[in-house]
Design a protein around this motif. Structure first.
Motif, PDB file in Angstrom:
ATOM      1  N   SER A  97      -5.647   3.212   3.789  1.00 25.16           N
ATOM      2  CA  SER A  97      -5.800   2.584   2.475  1.00 25.16           C
ATOM      3  C   SER A  97      -6.017   3.638   1.390  1.00 25.16           C
ATOM      4  CB  SER A  97      -6.975   1.606   2.500  1.00 25.16           C
ATOM      5  OG  SER A  97      -6.740   0.543   3.404  1.00 25.16           O
ATOM      6  N   ALA A  98      -6.854   4.630   1.677  1.00 25.25           N
ATOM      7  CA  ALA A  98      -7.126   5.674   0.686  1.00 25.25           C
ATOM      8  C   ALA A  98      -5.876   6.500   0.397  1.00 25.25           C
ATOM      9  CB  ALA A  98      -8.261   6.572   1.185  1.00 25.25           C
ATOM     10  N   MET A  99      -5.115   6.833   1.427  1.00 22.13           N
ATOM     11  CA  MET A  99      -3.898   7.615   1.230  1.00 22.13           C
ATOM     12  C   MET A  99      -2.835   6.809   0.486  1.00 22.13           C
ATOM     13  SD  MET A  99      -4.385  10.664   2.289  1.00 22.13           S
ATOM     14  CE  MET A  99      -2.709  11.274   2.368  1.00 22.13           C
ATOM     15  N   ALA A 100      -2.782   5.503   0.734  1.00 22.62           N
ATOM     16  CA  ALA A 100      -1.831   4.659   0.007  1.00 22.62           C
ATOM     17  C   ALA A 100      -2.159   4.646  -1.486  1.00 22.62           C
ATOM     18  CB  ALA A 100      -1.855   3.239   0.566  1.00 22.62           C
ATOM     19  N   TRP A 101      -3.435   4.572  -1.818  1.00 24.48           N
ATOM     20  CA  TRP A 101      -3.849   4.603  -3.216  1.00 24.48           C
ATOM     21  C   TRP A 101      -3.501   5.940  -3.865  1.00 24.48           C
ATOM     22  CZ3 TRP A 101      -4.871   2.714  -7.659  1.00 24.48           C
ATOM     23  CH2 TRP A 101      -5.662   3.390  -8.575  1.00 24.48           C
ATOM     24  N   ARG A 102      -3.581   7.004  -3.100  1.00 29.05           N
ATOM     25  CA  ARG A 102      -3.373   8.343  -3.638  1.00 29.05           C
ATOM     26  C   ARG A 102      -1.894   8.659  -3.849  1.00 29.05           C
ATOM     27  NH1 ARG A 102      -5.184  13.833  -0.366  1.00 29.05           N
ATOM     28  NH2 ARG A 102      -4.313  15.350  -1.835  1.00 29.05           N
ATOM     29  N   ASP A 103      -1.015   8.159  -2.981  1.00 26.22           N
ATOM     30  CA  ASP A 103       0.403   8.547  -3.008  1.00 26.22           C
ATOM     31  C   ASP A 103       1.182   7.697  -4.012  1.00 26.22           C
ATOM     32  OD1 ASP A 103       3.142   9.249  -2.283  1.00 26.22           O
ATOM     33  OD2 ASP A 103       2.270  10.019  -0.433  1.00 26.22           O
TER      34      ASP A 103
ATOM     35  N   HIS B 128       4.607   7.864  -4.419  1.00 24.60           N
ATOM     36  CA  HIS B 128       5.950   7.532  -3.950  1.00 24.60           C
ATOM     37  C   HIS B 128       5.903   6.134  -3.338  1.00 24.60           C
ATOM     38  CE1 HIS B 128       9.607   7.562  -1.496  1.00 24.60           C
ATOM     39  NE2 HIS B 128      10.058   8.493  -2.327  1.00 24.60           N
ATOM     40  N   ILE B 129       6.769   5.250  -3.779  1.00 15.46           N
ATOM     41  CA  ILE B 129       6.629   3.835  -3.425  1.00 15.46           C
ATOM     42  C   ILE B 129       6.750   3.598  -1.922  1.00 15.46           C
ATOM     43  CG2 ILE B 129       9.078   3.391  -3.947  1.00 15.46           C
ATOM     44  CD1 ILE B 129       6.109   0.965  -4.421  1.00 15.46           C
ATOM     45  N   LYS B 130       7.696   4.259  -1.249  1.00  9.40           N
ATOM     46  CA  LYS B 130       7.847   4.035   0.191  1.00  9.40           C
ATOM     47  C   LYS B 130       6.731   4.684   0.993  1.00  9.40           C
ATOM     48  CE  LYS B 130      11.845   4.023   2.290  1.00  9.40           C
ATOM     49  NZ  LYS B 130      13.217   4.399   2.738  1.00  9.40           N
ATOM     50  N   ARG B 131       6.281   5.868   0.563  1.00 10.22           N
ATOM     51  CA  ARG B 131       5.162   6.491   1.276  1.00 10.22           C
ATOM     52  C   ARG B 131       3.878   5.700   1.056  1.00 10.22           C
ATOM     53  NH1 ARG B 131       7.386  11.542  -0.344  1.00 10.22           N
ATOM     54  NH2 ARG B 131       5.854  11.718  -2.028  1.00 10.22           N
ATOM     55  N   ARG B 132       3.719   5.133  -0.138  1.00 10.32           N
ATOM     56  CA  ARG B 132       2.549   4.280  -0.379  1.00 10.32           C
ATOM     57  C   ARG B 132       2.554   3.098   0.586  1.00 10.32           C
ATOM     58  NH1 ARG B 132       0.202   2.524  -6.220  1.00 10.32           N
ATOM     59  NH2 ARG B 132      -0.422   4.699  -6.034  1.00 10.32           N
ATOM     60  N   LEU B 133       3.702   2.482   0.754  1.00  7.62           N
ATOM     61  CA  LEU B 133       3.795   1.358   1.684  1.00  7.62           C
ATOM     62  C   LEU B 133       3.643   1.818   3.132  1.00  7.62           C
ATOM     63  CD1 LEU B 133       6.710  -0.699   0.060  1.00  7.62           C
ATOM     64  CD2 LEU B 133       4.249  -1.111  -0.101  1.00  7.62           C
ATOM     65  N   ALA B 134       4.095   3.040   3.426  1.00  7.20           N
ATOM     66  CA  ALA B 134       3.933   3.573   4.787  1.00  7.20           C
ATOM     67  C   ALA B 134       2.463   3.757   5.126  1.00  7.20           C
ATOM     68  CB  ALA B 134       4.685   4.897   4.915  1.00  7.20           C
TER      69      ALA B 134
ATOM     70  N   TYR C  75       9.253   6.402  -7.637  1.00  6.99           N
ATOM     71  CA  TYR C  75       7.825   6.600  -7.862  1.00  6.99           C
ATOM     72  C   TYR C  75       7.229   5.451  -8.675  1.00  6.99           C
ATOM     73  CZ  TYR C  75       8.329  11.271  -5.962  1.00  6.99           C
ATOM     74  OH  TYR C  75       8.579  12.321  -5.109  1.00  6.99           O
ATOM     75  N   VAL C  76       5.961   5.166  -8.397  1.00  7.55           N
ATOM     76  CA  VAL C  76       5.265   4.071  -9.071  1.00  7.55           C
ATOM     77  C   VAL C  76       5.283   4.263 -10.584  1.00  7.55           C
ATOM     78  CG1 VAL C  76       3.009   2.979  -9.366  1.00  7.55           C
ATOM     79  CG2 VAL C  76       3.786   3.633  -7.070  1.00  7.55           C
ATOM     80  N   THR C  77       5.182   5.492 -11.033  1.00  5.76           N
ATOM     81  CA  THR C  77       5.136   5.775 -12.470  1.00  5.76           C
ATOM     82  C   THR C  77       6.465   5.513 -13.166  1.00  5.76           C
ATOM     83  OG1 THR C  77       5.572   8.088 -11.898  1.00  5.76           O
ATOM     84  CG2 THR C  77       3.279   7.459 -12.292  1.00  5.76           C
TER      85      THR C  77
ATOM     86  N   ALA D  51      -5.707  -4.012  -3.024  1.00  2.00           N
ATOM     87  CA  ALA D  51      -5.478  -4.585  -4.348  1.00  2.00           C
ATOM     88  C   ALA D  51      -5.160  -3.488  -5.362  1.00  2.00           C
ATOM     89  CB  ALA D  51      -6.695  -5.394  -4.788  1.00  2.00           C
ATOM     90  N   ALA D  52      -5.858  -2.366  -5.282  1.00  2.00           N
ATOM     91  CA  ALA D  52      -5.656  -1.281  -6.241  1.00  2.00           C
ATOM     92  C   ALA D  52      -4.264  -0.683  -6.116  1.00  2.00           C
ATOM     93  CB  ALA D  52      -6.728  -0.214  -6.037  1.00  2.00           C
ATOM     94  N   TYR D  53      -3.822  -0.350  -4.876  1.00  2.00           N
ATOM     95  CA  TYR D  53      -2.544   0.347  -4.765  1.00  2.00           C
ATOM     96  C   TYR D  53      -1.339  -0.572  -4.895  1.00  2.00           C
ATOM     97  CZ  TYR D  53      -2.503  -0.644   0.383  1.00  2.00           C
ATOM     98  OH  TYR D  53      -2.518  -1.228   1.636  1.00  2.00           O
ATOM     99  N   LEU D  54      -1.504  -1.874  -4.676  1.00  2.00           N
ATOM    100  CA  LEU D  54      -0.377  -2.784  -4.859  1.00  2.00           C
ATOM    101  C   LEU D  54      -0.303  -3.326  -6.277  1.00  2.00           C
ATOM    102  CD1 LEU D  54      -0.348  -4.790  -1.504  1.00  2.00           C
ATOM    103  CD2 LEU D  54       1.246  -3.010  -2.239  1.00  2.00           C
ATOM    104  N   PHE D  55      -1.431  -3.705  -6.835  1.00  2.00           N
ATOM    105  CA  PHE D  55      -1.386  -4.305  -8.165  1.00  2.00           C
ATOM    106  C   PHE D  55      -1.171  -3.269  -9.265  1.00  2.00           C
ATOM    107  CE2 PHE D  55      -3.535  -7.817  -5.896  1.00  2.00           C
ATOM    108  CZ  PHE D  55      -2.544  -8.767  -6.134  1.00  2.00           C
ATOM    109  N   THR D  56      -1.353  -2.004  -8.947  1.00  2.00           N
ATOM    110  CA  THR D  56      -0.919  -0.967  -9.883  1.00  2.00           C
ATOM    111  C   THR D  56       0.582  -1.098 -10.145  1.00  2.00           C
ATOM    112  OG1 THR D  56      -2.613   0.563  -9.079  1.00  2.00           O
ATOM    113  CG2 THR D  56      -0.750   1.516 -10.253  1.00  2.00           C
TER     114      THR D  56
END
Length: 492
Positions: A292-298, A300-306, A360-362, A427-432
């Motif tokens: 969960s922490a690494m997903a919030w940090r990354d 890149h959309i696919k790596r975040r989901l990974a 990327y999310v941005t 919630a943080a890494y998805l709703f961003t």
């Protein structure tokens, strides 16, 4: 019903995939019809077998006096097969469009289809040695999919995937050898396990060590920390591959194998209350927080989901390590619901990358207006995975939390706090992503999304079906959870 019918959904897709390159399809539509026919026939065969479950075992090949390659279907098999049989046709439909810009279509769909049959073989294995062989075959047939692009990143990811998988195979094999020596030499799955729970002394410690060997060995594909590293790297594969790797075939085979070894080999009578159970549970909880922490940090959309997958797989593992029927029920719930939610999220990410080449999310500001279908599906899946009530993620997480709290054990109760912390990070890494897509800000230049459009029906129809299924299961969850409780109790 003849147990030999179980071989049909195993051999049919393997044969169809292996023969596909021989036809040298010149027209894309012809290849699509061929793959669709093979995949739908396999799924329909699975549906028939689940509704009319064969009794008995079909032995394909005797290996020794005790060991054989054999298949049968029990309640746990049917749960995994139902998930695989439902998702594979949707993934294939999605892949027809996505793979157009990847090239090497025959190679891709050949291994993609064969993977279906090997996954069915894992689910329908009658004993540990059969499951182990199919499990390793899964590595071989998915490796070309991970390396599909054959560029430097893909080759490096494939090497890492293979190295991790071989290491996991070695650990699991050592655990299997311990089971062979101290348990039933046929290694046949039996609910409750085939090891004498009253064993004492050094023999007991050897068996507990053997459990941890199988736990971490099979835990490689389940991305248990610290053996998770291959999973984010495998995101270089085409999205239809990563969707199956992270939602259905490979990672779910890992958690399925942990379920089998815990409840059907070693048995909770031997494991519950031991240092082996505590060690497995601690690693599961650590993986939940780490992922969960690494997903919030990354970003890149696919790596975040990974990394999200790394975390959520250990939700399932945590339920298994509770070693109670209630924990097993929660684990089964999350295995199914996570498969639906995560494949939807990956399909959405793939649609964005396919249509816009943004990764990327941005870069996703304002995309909700340009891709309304894609981001509506992403939002529904995000709500579900976070655990919002009336959606399936809430059902499975509630089941896991209540099962942990009901044990009365301090370590299990710590697991409840871990689940809560992970839900906040989820919630943080998805709703961003969701907020950026729908609320880009008053200064946002809409000219930046002039080229942003939803993909065609090949991709949108699977998204619609998956979202409808999630909503239905969220509203009608007792129908499924009651059935899974019977499976977890060894009643079906």
């Amino acid at each position: 019903m003849n147990a030999g019918l179980i071989l049909i959904p195993i051999l049919l897709p393997v044969a169809a995939g292996a023969c596909l390159p021989l036809f040298h399809f010149k027209e894309r539509k012809a290849r699509e019809r061929y793959v669709t026919a093979a995949v739908l026939a396999t799924s329909l065969a699975l549906l028939f077998l689940i509704l009319n479950r064969p009794e008995g075992v079909i032995t394909l090949l005797p290996l020794t006096e005790d060991l054989s390659i054999a298949f049968r279907m029990d309640g746990l098999s049917c749960v995994f097969l139902g998930l695989v049989g439902f998702l594979w046709p949707l993934a294939s439909c999605y892949a027809f469009e996505y793979i157009k810009h990847e090239g090497m279509d025959d190679k891709f769909f050949s291994f993609y289809t064969m993977t279906y049959g090997v996954t069915v073989g894992i689910a329908a294995s009658a004993n540990l040695i059969t499951m182990y062989l199919c499990y390793e075959l899964l590595t071989l047939v998915t490796l070309p999919l991970v390396m599909h692009a054959m560029n430097n990143r893909a080759v490096a990811a494939g090497r890492k995937y293979l190295a991790y998988s071989i290491g996991g195979a070695a650990l699991a094999f050592a655990g299997i050898m311990i089971l062979y020596v101290y348990g039933d030499k046929s290694l046949t799955f039996v609910y409750g396990g085939f090891v004498n729970p009253a064993v004492n002394g050094g023999e007991r410690d050897i068996l507990l060590a053997g459990y941890l060997l199988t736990f971490f060995g099979f835990g490689v594909k389940a991305a248990v920390f610290p053996f998770h590293g291959w999973l984010p790297s495998a995101g270089v594969a085409p999205t239809p591959v990563t969707a199956l790797l992270h939602a259905v075939a490979v990672v779910k085979a890992g958690v399925f194998a942990i379920m089998r070894s815990t409840f059907y080999c070693f048995g909770t009578g031997l494991l519950a209350g031991t240092w082996a159970q505590e060690a497995a549970m601690i690693f599961a909880m650590a993986t939940i927080l780490f992922g969960s922490a690494m997903a919030w940090r990354d970003l890149h959309i696919k790596r975040r989901l990974a990394y999200s997958t790394v975390s959520n797989l250990s939700y399932i593992v945590f339920g298994v390590t509770l070693m109670t029927p209630a924990g097993f029920t929660g684990a089964l719930c999350h295995m199914i619901f996570h498969g639906l939610m995560k494949i939807t999220l990956f399909f959405c990410a793939g649609a964005v990358m396919y249509k816009t080449h943004r990764e990327y999310v941005t870069e996703l500001d304002g995309f909700g207006a340009g891709m309304p279908v894609t981001f509506a599906a992403f939002t529904i899946a995000s709500l579900a995975l976070t655990g919002v009530p009336l959606l399936p993620g809430f059902i499975s997480k509630w089941s896991l939390a209540t099962a942990a709290a009901s044990t009365g054990e301090p370590l299990a109760f710590a697991g409840v706090l871990v689940l809560l912390a992970s839900a906040v990070l989820t919630a943080a890494y998805l709703f961003t992503v969701v907020v950026r897509a729908y609320f880009p800000g008053v200064s946002f230049d809409r000219a930046k999304i002039a080229d942003v459009r939803d993909p065609n029906w090949y991709m949108c129809v699977p998204l619609g079906i998956l979202c409808g299924t999630m909503v239905f299961l969220g509203l009608c969850s007792p129908l499924l959870t009651n059935l899974l409780a019977q499976v977890a109790g060894g009643l079906v």
